[in-house]
Design an enzyme around this catalytic site. Sequence first.
Site, PDB file in Angstrom:
ATOM      1  N   LYS A  56       0.839  -1.193   0.000  1.00  0.00           N
ATOM      2  CA  LYS A  56       0.000   0.000   0.000  1.00  0.00           C
ATOM      3  C   LYS A  56       0.879   1.250   0.000  1.00  0.00           C
ATOM      4  O   LYS A  56       1.949   1.277   0.624  1.00  0.00           O
ATOM      5  CB  LYS A  56      -0.914   0.020   1.232  1.00  0.00           C
ATOM      6  N   ASP A  92      -0.475  -0.060  -4.340  1.00  0.00           N
ATOM      7  CA  ASP A  92      -1.924   0.163  -4.318  1.00  0.00           C
ATOM      8  C   ASP A  92      -2.213   1.436  -3.536  1.00  0.00           C
ATOM      9  O   ASP A  92      -1.881   1.537  -2.359  1.00  0.00           O
ATOM     10  CB  ASP A  92      -2.604  -1.042  -3.659  1.00  0.00           C
ATOM     11  N   GLU A 124      -2.167   0.533  -8.419  1.00  0.00           N
ATOM     12  CA  GLU A 124      -3.580   0.155  -8.384  1.00  0.00           C
ATOM     13  C   GLU A 124      -4.418   1.295  -7.818  1.00  0.00           C
ATOM     14  O   GLU A 124      -4.014   1.940  -6.857  1.00  0.00           O
ATOM     15  CB  GLU A 124      -3.732  -1.099  -7.523  1.00  0.00           C
ATOM     16  N   GLU A 139     -11.523  -3.044  -8.809  1.00  0.00           N
ATOM     17  CA  GLU A 139     -12.231  -3.589  -7.654  1.00  0.00           C
ATOM     18  C   GLU A 139     -13.471  -2.770  -7.302  1.00  0.00           C
ATOM     19  O   GLU A 139     -14.414  -3.289  -6.697  1.00  0.00           O
ATOM     20  CB  GLU A 139     -11.319  -3.699  -6.431  1.00  0.00           C
ATOM     21  N   ASP A 166     -13.939  -7.758  -9.815  1.00  0.00           N
ATOM     22  CA  ASP A 166     -14.333  -8.153  -8.467  1.00  0.00           C
ATOM     23  C   ASP A 166     -15.520  -9.093  -8.580  1.00  0.00           C
ATOM     24  O   ASP A 166     -16.520  -8.769  -9.226  1.00  0.00           O
ATOM     25  CB  ASP A 166     -14.698  -6.925  -7.633  1.00  0.00           C
ATOM     26  N   HIS A 169      -9.386  -8.667  -8.115  1.00  0.00           N
ATOM     27  CA  HIS A 169      -9.284  -8.186  -6.740  1.00  0.00           C
ATOM     28  C   HIS A 169      -9.727  -9.301  -5.804  1.00  0.00           C
ATOM     29  O   HIS A 169     -10.806  -9.867  -5.967  1.00  0.00           O
ATOM     30  CB  HIS A 169     -10.183  -6.965  -6.554  1.00  0.00           C
TER      31      HIS A 169
END
Length: 368
Positions: free
Chosen positions: A139, A169, A195, A224, A247, A274
């Site tokens: 992240k 992400d 992402e 996602e 997703d 995702h």
Amino acid sequence: MADWGKTWRHLVNDSQLRWIGPEKGVIHLALGAVVNALWDLWAKVLGKPVWRLIAEMTPEEVVRCIDFRYITDALTPDEALALLREAETGKAQRLDDAEHSRAVPAYTTSAGWLAYGEDKMASLLRETLGQGYRHFKLKVGGGLARDRRRLALARDVLGYDRGNVLMVDANQVWSVPEAIEYMAQLAEFRPWFVEEPTCPDDVLGHKAIRDALAPHGVGVATGEMCQNRVVFKQLLAAGAIDVCQIDACRMGGVNEVLAVLLLAKKFGVPVVPHSGGVGLPEYTQHLSTVDYVCVSGRRSVLEFVDHLHEHFVHPSRIRDGYYQTPLEPGYSVEMKRESMDRFTYPGQEGVSWWRSDEAKCILDGERV
């Protein structure tokens, strides 16, 4: 199930329910739950996992599962049929790969949460590296200086030339200009993609970010939070993304996912679903297997987050860096009866967690 696409159209077509959609938001989540449950039941009746049920369909049967309304400007039924027929070449070998759990390589996010300290992150990276993982996601967005330290540490563990792939992400934290400026300063750590760099509905924004980051060798991924096949159509046709992240629950179930898999195939974009939620790896292992065996014919990777799988009758499992292909009938998301009873609210005295002393801090806490 003889004309699944027509049935799916009927389920989304109620004029009153379309007022709280249409085909997006909570009503579409509910549709996805119903449609996925029907696939689960159908596969159980036939005694097959969902991925095999689809793998044994003819291309014509797969096409009949899809409602092509709103996407024929990008993908017609005839084009979809041609793509599926093309994928028949080599399908027997890919089916054998699936049967031997060599269809879906896994990637891990477990080391990359922003709340983790650097020592814990490095330890988890070494641990997952030893488990056979070769793709790792961290992240970002908590501050440039901190992110640079974390990515430098990750590269110290993973190296740059040992076949280990890094992804990041941002979870929609930036505006378009901010995303471009921020990621340009992380490009030296060679992430495959960023992402969700911005609002998931901003097709033009993703295109601008992708164009700006391409010279830095950084791709753009999203999906996602994409609500339906129409948004994916725009992202793919506009060349706005390098990686398509379907997703299993946000869209309208397996049928709509099949439409997006075929759109991604047409536009040459890999599908990396995702899976960072409870039960999502159980779902998406089927979808990634379908993509490899029946649609794209190419191995991709699939996210794996290692928590709460103990509540499922047939939990997803990773061995040597690969998802172990589910062989039990159904869609793999049936939860254990004891877990359902334990966490039902308000639940039964002496059974439900919500009746325990442990829950009182929540139940008796300050209302906000």
